[in-house]
Write a protein that holds these residues in place. Structure first.
Motif, PDB file in Angstrom:
ATOM      1  N   LEU A 259      32.346  88.529  20.851  1.00  0.00           N
ATOM      2  CA  LEU A 259      33.588  89.292  20.906  1.00  0.00           C
ATOM      3  C   LEU A 259      34.586  88.885  19.830  1.00  0.00           C
ATOM      4  CD1 LEU A 259      34.046  89.343  24.782  1.00  0.00           C
ATOM      5  CD2 LEU A 259      33.504  91.298  23.338  1.00  0.00           C
ATOM      6  N   PHE A 260      34.831  87.583  19.712  1.00  0.00           N
ATOM      7  CA  PHE A 260      35.909  87.100  18.852  1.00  0.00           C
ATOM      8  C   PHE A 260      35.489  86.849  17.412  1.00  0.00           C
ATOM      9  CE2 PHE A 260      37.525  86.380  23.033  1.00  0.00           C
ATOM     10  CZ  PHE A 260      38.900  86.501  22.924  1.00  0.00           C
ATOM     11  N   PHE A 261      34.176  86.717  17.157  1.00  0.00           N
ATOM     12  CA  PHE A 261      33.704  86.448  15.796  1.00  0.00           C
ATOM     13  C   PHE A 261      32.804  87.547  15.245  1.00  0.00           C
ATOM     14  CE2 PHE A 261      34.175  81.550  16.208  1.00  0.00           C
ATOM     15  CZ  PHE A 261      35.523  81.671  15.919  1.00  0.00           C
TER      16      PHE A 261
ATOM     17  N   ASP B 154      43.330  87.071  17.795  1.00  0.00           N
ATOM     18  CA  ASP B 154      43.633  86.526  16.467  1.00  0.00           C
ATOM     19  C   ASP B 154      42.740  85.347  16.086  1.00  0.00           C
ATOM     20  OD1 ASP B 154      44.587  84.599  18.179  1.00  0.00           O
ATOM     21  OD2 ASP B 154      46.511  84.335  17.180  1.00  0.00           O
ATOM     22  N   ALA B 155      41.720  85.043  16.902  1.00  0.00           N
ATOM     23  CA  ALA B 155      40.898  83.850  16.644  1.00  0.00           C
ATOM     24  C   ALA B 155      40.238  83.910  15.267  1.00  0.00           C
ATOM     25  CB  ALA B 155      39.835  83.695  17.733  1.00  0.00           C
ATOM     26  N   TYR B 156      39.660  85.064  14.935  1.00  0.00           N
ATOM     27  CA  TYR B 156      38.971  85.172  13.652  1.00  0.00           C
ATOM     28  C   TYR B 156      39.952  85.089  12.487  1.00  0.00           C
ATOM     29  CZ  TYR B 156      35.939  86.823   9.925  1.00  0.00           C
ATOM     30  OH  TYR B 156      35.221  86.922   8.753  1.00  0.00           O
ATOM     31  N   SER B 157      41.062  85.799  12.601  1.00  0.00           N
ATOM     32  CA  SER B 157      42.037  85.776  11.504  1.00  0.00           C
ATOM     33  C   SER B 157      42.630  84.381  11.329  1.00  0.00           C
ATOM     34  CB  SER B 157      43.153  86.798  11.760  1.00  0.00           C
ATOM     35  OG  SER B 157      43.870  86.488  12.935  1.00  0.00           O
ATOM     36  N   MET B 158      42.770  83.627  12.436  1.00  0.00           N
ATOM     37  CA  MET B 158      43.279  82.256  12.326  1.00  0.00           C
ATOM     38  C   MET B 158      42.223  81.323  11.728  1.00  0.00           C
ATOM     39  SD  MET B 158      46.388  82.422  13.015  1.00  0.00           S
ATOM     40  CE  MET B 158      46.666  80.651  12.792  1.00  0.00           C
ATOM     41  N   LEU B 159      40.950  81.624  11.941  1.00  0.00           N
ATOM     42  CA  LEU B 159      39.894  80.875  11.246  1.00  0.00           C
ATOM     43  C   LEU B 159      40.013  81.094   9.742  1.00  0.00           C
ATOM     44  CD1 LEU B 159      37.250  79.265  10.954  1.00  0.00           C
ATOM     45  CD2 LEU B 159      36.001  81.381  11.491  1.00  0.00           C
ATOM     46  N   CYS B 160      40.210  82.342   9.334  1.00  0.00           N
ATOM     47  CA  CYS B 160      40.382  82.639   7.911  1.00  0.00           C
ATOM     48  C   CYS B 160      41.604  81.922   7.346  1.00  0.00           C
ATOM     49  CB  CYS B 160      40.518  84.152   7.703  1.00  0.00           C
ATOM     50  SG  CYS B 160      39.021  85.096   8.065  1.00  0.00           S
ATOM     51  N   ARG B 161      42.683  81.907   8.100  1.00  0.00           N
ATOM     52  CA  ARG B 161      43.896  81.232   7.620  1.00  0.00           C
ATOM     53  C   ARG B 161      43.717  79.711   7.607  1.00  0.00           C
ATOM     54  NH1 ARG B 161      46.052  85.634  10.961  1.00  0.00           N
ATOM     55  NH2 ARG B 161      46.947  87.169   9.531  1.00  0.00           N
TER      56      ARG B 161
ATOM     57  N   PRO C 137      40.821  78.739  16.760  1.00  0.00           N
ATOM     58  CA  PRO C 137      39.538  78.527  17.438  1.00  0.00           C
ATOM     59  C   PRO C 137      38.956  77.142  17.175  1.00  0.00           C
ATOM     60  CG  PRO C 137      39.278  79.999  15.569  1.00  0.00           C
ATOM     61  CD  PRO C 137      40.746  79.810  15.754  1.00  0.00           C
ATOM     62  N   PHE C 138      38.088  76.721  18.060  1.00  0.00           N
ATOM     63  CA  PHE C 138      37.569  75.359  17.997  1.00  0.00           C
ATOM     64  C   PHE C 138      36.861  75.074  16.677  1.00  0.00           C
ATOM     65  CE2 PHE C 138      34.357  72.075  19.047  1.00  0.00           C
ATOM     66  CZ  PHE C 138      35.224  71.057  19.418  1.00  0.00           C
TER      67      PHE C 138
END
Length: 461
Positions: free
Chosen positions: A67-69, A302-309, A363-364
């Motif tokens: 879902l999140f990735f 926002d988990a994926y976008s925060m991974l990118c950031r 995300p972790f």
């Protein structure tokens, strides 16, 4: 009955529909990005489809990845509508996808190792961890349960028990800080949850209490922990714990994944809106389609976008070399003692970007990368995968045994819900909640195991 093959085909078919309607290829990087998104989708869907157990930490891990990735990031990337704006570049998205694939490879390797390790020993089910029933101790636990319930009602007011918006208004009017409200939640809701879980087990497993007692406890628990008024991190912990302790064995191994997917797409947006006073039932009915369709680009995903950031942050500022991890692990140390104590990783990244709103996720896998880069992913995700593999195996090995009334078996579904929250992050918040729940539950377990009669006799003699 949902078949494994049917579930796999439905998810993949739905994903290709998303690609058909939204996919727009402008350059070579777009091709690589969509291919990697598709690979993550197929891999995670396949792992969910072949899962051995009806529910487990492993299933929740792959649901989070799906879902999140995979699904929601594909929609965000296709429409250029990432949460919080400031869309990542195509190169950053490709790097993020490669990091996700690498983290999944690490997870799969260590999880497989954990399941292939030696069989769980009966030492894990020692008397220390047995939830023992004693009429006197149960009455003492019931008094604590009623006290915590009354404290919630008295502090929040009866009307605030059914709406998060009312809870927010009460906390604002009282001048209570966010930390004070979180502490209040932990110290009141955790005892209610644990007592409810052991009551369910005493009824269904040991047959030591009446159905009327069970009904009273469940009614008070649900009223004081109503879905629309609960913090979202506690929602899954509470209701998964209650439902799966009432019904531990499910016929369909895909029932929980299907329900969770539907809940995140439909129910979750409505629960988010319940925080705001303008979200009346008429507003929801009139705007239902737009609420659901736009939710995937909201801050809840926002988990994926925060991974990118997080990747961009490391490129600009370098790794923290364990600083953020230390802050999360020792969250309970006051800043008066530790002035340079790190803030949450999501907060730190938002602050570096100059955002006014800083209550964002991390995300972790991003936490691992910010702390130690690829080595952090290898070590930290490896440790987590191994631990939950052992826990999954332990739970299902002893679930149907005569010794299933065990502290760790009783708490398993609730911790599973908090694990999903930990995967979304950030680590400092999620670790604090898990630590708080376990600490309160352990204290409750200790109180229920005390020999009160002997203590009273000793003091009076």
């Amino acid at each position: 009955m949902i078949t494994r093959f049917g579930f796999f085909l439905f998810v993949i078919f739905t994903y290709f529909l998303v690609l058909f309607f939204y996919c727009e290829i402008n350059n070579t990087l777009d091709v690589f990005n969509y291919v990697t998104f598709l690979f993550i989708t197929v891999w995670s869907t396949f792992k969910i489809s072949i899962n051995k157990y009806a529910y487990s930490f492993n299933v929740f891990y792959w649901l989070f990845v799906l879902l999140f990735f995979a699904i929601f990031p594909t929609l965000q990337y296709s429409t250029k509508a990432f949460p919080w704006g400031d869309n990542p570049t195509e190169a950053t998205v490709l790097k993020a996808n490669c990091i996700i694939i690498f983290s999944c490879m690490v997870y799969e390797t260590f999880y497989f190792w954990g399941t292939r390790n030696r069989e769980g020993s009966n030492g894990s089910l020692s008397k220390l961890w047995t939830v023992k029933f004693s009429p006197l101790n149960y009455k003492i636990g019931f008094i604590i349960f009623l006290f915590c319930s009354a404290l919630i009602v008295n502090t929040l007011g009866f009307s605030s028990l059914f709406s998060r918006a009312n809870v927010n208004e009460v906390s604002s009017e009282s001048g209570a800080s966010t930390i004070q409200m979180l502490l209040f939640d932990k110290l009141t809701r955790s005892p209610i949850l644990f007592f409810t879980l052991i009551t369910i087990n005493f009824y269904f497993i040991e047959k030591k209490i009446s159905w009327l007692t069970l009904l009273i406890v469940l009614t008070i628990s649900i009223i004081t922990n109503f879905p629309l008024a609960l913090p979202r991190y506690f929602l899954g912990a509470f209701y998964l714990g209650v439902i799966l302790n009432c019904k531990r064995v499910l016929k369909s191994p895909l029932l929980i994944p299907s329900v969770l997917i539907c809940s995140l797409i439909i129910v979750f947006p409505l629960l988010t809106l319940s925080r705001y006073s303008f979200a009346t039932w008429s507003y929801i009915v009139d705007n239902f389609s737009s609420i659901i369709s736009l939710f995937w680009s909201s801050g809840d995903f926002d988990a994926y976008s925060m991974l990118c950031r997080s990747i961009s942050y490391v490129d600009s500022h370098s790794m923290s070399y364990g600083g953020q991890l230390a802050g999360a692990m020792f969250f309970f140390v006051p800043r008066a003692i530790w002035p340079n104590k790190p803030v949450g990783t999501g907060f730190m990244i938002a602050e570096s970007l100059g955002w006014d709103f800083k209550n964002v996720s991390c995300p972790f896998v991003a936490e691992c990368f910010v702390n130690f880069g690829y080595l952090g992913i290898l070590v930290l995700i490896g440790i987590v995968a191994y631990v939950i593999a052992r826990y999954d195996k332990f739970y299902w090995q002893y679930l149907n045994s005569a010794k299933s009334n065990n502290f760790w078996i009783v708490l398993y579904p609730s911790l599973m819900g908090l694990f999903f929250f930990m995967l979304r992050g950030d680590l400092m918040s999620s670790y604090a909640y898990i630590f708080g729940l376990l600490t309160v539950a352990l204290m409750f377990q200790f109180i229920l195991r005390l020999r009160w009669v002997e203590i009273v006799r000793t003091k009076t003699s």
